[in-house]
Design an enzyme around this catalytic site. Structure first.
Site, PDB file in Angstrom:
ATOM      1  N   TYR A  48       0.909  -1.337  -0.072  1.00  0.00           N
ATOM      2  CA  TYR A  48      -0.031   0.086  -0.139  1.00  0.00           C
ATOM      3  C   TYR A  48       0.951   1.338   0.099  1.00  0.00           C
ATOM      4  CZ  TYR A  48      -3.697   3.487   1.285  1.00  0.00           C
ATOM      5  OH  TYR A  48      -4.440   4.411   1.398  1.00  0.00           O
ATOM      6  N   ASP A  62      -1.104  15.848   5.779  1.00  0.00           N
ATOM      7  CA  ASP A  62      -1.814  15.302   4.662  1.00  0.00           C
ATOM      8  C   ASP A  62      -3.199  15.969   4.599  1.00  0.00           C
ATOM      9  OD1 ASP A  62      -3.084  13.298   3.357  1.00  0.00           O
ATOM     10  OD2 ASP A  62      -3.712  12.012   5.003  1.00  0.00           O
ATOM     11  N   HIS A 116      -7.322   4.393  -4.810  1.00  0.00           N
ATOM     12  CA  HIS A 116      -8.596   4.704  -4.274  1.00  0.00           C
ATOM     13  C   HIS A 116      -8.698   6.352  -4.374  1.00  0.00           C
ATOM     14  CE1 HIS A 116      -7.226   6.038  -0.444  1.00  0.00           C
ATOM     15  NE2 HIS A 116      -6.453   4.814  -0.253  1.00  0.00           N
ATOM     16  N   GLU A 118     -11.295   9.456  -2.886  1.00  0.00           N
ATOM     17  CA  GLU A 118     -12.059   9.560  -1.978  1.00  0.00           C
ATOM     18  C   GLU A 118     -13.369  10.787  -2.129  1.00  0.00           C
ATOM     19  OE1 GLU A 118      -9.422  12.142   1.256  1.00  0.00           O
ATOM     20  OE2 GLU A 118      -8.639  10.365   0.459  1.00  0.00           O
ATOM     21  N   CYS A 126      -6.902  14.359   7.031  1.00  0.00           N
ATOM     22  CA  CYS A 126      -6.798  12.921   7.370  1.00  0.00           C
ATOM     23  C   CYS A 126      -8.026  12.246   7.882  1.00  0.00           C
ATOM     24  CB  CYS A 126      -5.851  12.815   8.436  1.00  0.00           C
ATOM     25  SG  CYS A 126      -5.534  11.123   9.007  1.00  0.00           S
ATOM     26  N   ARG A 161     -13.256   5.297  -1.822  1.00  0.00           N
ATOM     27  CA  ARG A 161     -13.191   5.612  -0.309  1.00  0.00           C
ATOM     28  C   ARG A 161     -14.367   6.464  -0.029  1.00  0.00           C
ATOM     29  NH1 ARG A 161      -8.118   8.193   3.134  1.00  0.00           N
ATOM     30  NH2 ARG A 161      -9.620   9.636   4.246  1.00  0.00           N
ATOM     31  N   GLU A 191     -13.894   4.701   5.250  1.00  0.00           N
ATOM     32  CA  GLU A 191     -12.901   5.249   6.178  1.00  0.00           C
ATOM     33  C   GLU A 191     -13.547   5.280   7.610  1.00  0.00           C
ATOM     34  OE1 GLU A 191     -10.067   5.130   7.669  1.00  0.00           O
ATOM     35  OE2 GLU A 191      -8.901   6.803   6.577  1.00  0.00           O
ATOM     36  N   ASN A 213      -8.796  -0.152   7.186  1.00  0.00           N
ATOM     37  CA  ASN A 213      -7.824   0.475   7.450  1.00  0.00           C
ATOM     38  C   ASN A 213      -7.404   0.405   8.749  1.00  0.00           C
ATOM     39  OD1 ASN A 213      -5.820   2.402   7.613  1.00  0.00           O
ATOM     40  ND2 ASN A 213      -7.103   4.215   7.354  1.00  0.00           N
TER      41      ASN A 213
END
Length: 299
Positions: A48, A62, A116, A118, A126, A161, A191, A213
């Protein structure tokens, strides 16, 4: 020697084939190409590539600051070093649906096995932080349809996602997951699920593989691979774990260097030079050119 001898197309085909068996596939997160090779050497099923790790590698949070060029470039460096399939985090697709389409083709060209996308708004956060916002369903579906329409290799995995559970609850996540599958998503990444029962509810609601996850210090409990397999999860990721462990060890080594002035006491925690050379297949280069490698490392 050099890069994987397995073509990107073959990696994708084998990934799809194994995903269809129904077993749980374990994808630890690689923080660089060398760690991807170690993941393969240790017997895992895939690699990943986390957006959070790529951001952190650049010293950035992030929050959507990385670019398509940076992510695809680093993804290529990692994917080409392993025979394993690689799944990459493409955030929100780096723009509008047309940008998502280009993102898919860039990731295909980079040799990735899947990505993926989102449903957060830009700039994203995040997935395990509070204060997230998601786009409306129409926008989320347009992203997935654009991705599916743009891909050229049918085995390239388009995973959707959704972060909506943290905003509107589990039922909203199930409803959106169903809609994303109808839009063409090959797999679902719900998520920040809070329990095994929540994961199982999503698994039971869709007829495509579901990813879990297992990131530390987040919203989800850290379930074992067997626990996840028992509720029907098909892919498990540990996205930032290897980076966290490596940075923790680096921090402790720097403290030791500050206090002791040397790292003699840390030798048994280090990867031996011989192990490093084995991992990068140093000796194979000797068969190509003896002037490159003409010595042996004593353990």
């Amino acid at each position: 020697m050099l890069y994987s001898q397995v073509t990107a197309a073959e990696k994708r085909r084998l990934f799809r084939e194994r995903l269809n068996t129904g077993e749980l596939l374990r994808f630890p997160g690689a923080f660089n190409p060398l760690s991807a090779r170690l993941i393969e050497q240790k017997g895992f099923e895939g690699v990943y590539i986390s957006g959070a790790v790529l951001s952190a590698d650049l010293g950035l949070p992030d929050i959507g600051l990385t670019t398509l060029t940076e992510v695809a470039g680093r993804g290529k460096q990692i994917a080409r070093m392993t025979d394993l399939p690689t799944l990459i985090d493409a955030d929100t697709g780096f723009g509008e649906p047309m940008n998502v389409a280009r993102t898919v083709q860039e990731m295909e060209d980079a040799g990735l096995s899947g990505m993926h996308i989102e449903d957060q708004i830009n700039p994203k956060r995040c997935g395990h932080l509070d204060g997230k916002s998601v786009v409306d369903e129409s926008t989320a579906l347009k992203r997935i349809r654009a991705a599916v329409d743009a891909r050229r290799d049918e085995n390239f995995l388009i995973m959707a996602r959704t972060d909506i559970a943290a905003v509107d609850g589990l039922q909203a996540a199930i409803d959106r997951a169903k809609a994303l599958v109808d839009a063409g998503a090959d797999a679902i990444f719900p998520e920040a699920m809070h329990s095994l029962e929540h994961f199982e509810a999503v698994v039971n609601a869709v007829d495509v593989p579901v990813l879990a996850n297992m990131t530390e210090f987040g919203k989800s409990e850290l379930f074992s691979a067997q626990q996840l397999a028992d509720v029907g999860i098909r892919i498990a990721i540990w996205p930032v774990s290897m980076l966290r462990i490596s940075m923790g060890a680096t921090g402790r080594a720097l403290d030791e260097l500050n206090t002791a002035g040397h790292l003699t006491g840390k030798l048994d925690e280090m990867q031996h030079r011989a192990d490093l050379y084995d991992l990068i297949d140093y000796e194979a280069y000797n068969h190509f050119d003896t002037s490159v490698f003409n010595f042996r490392v004593e353990r």
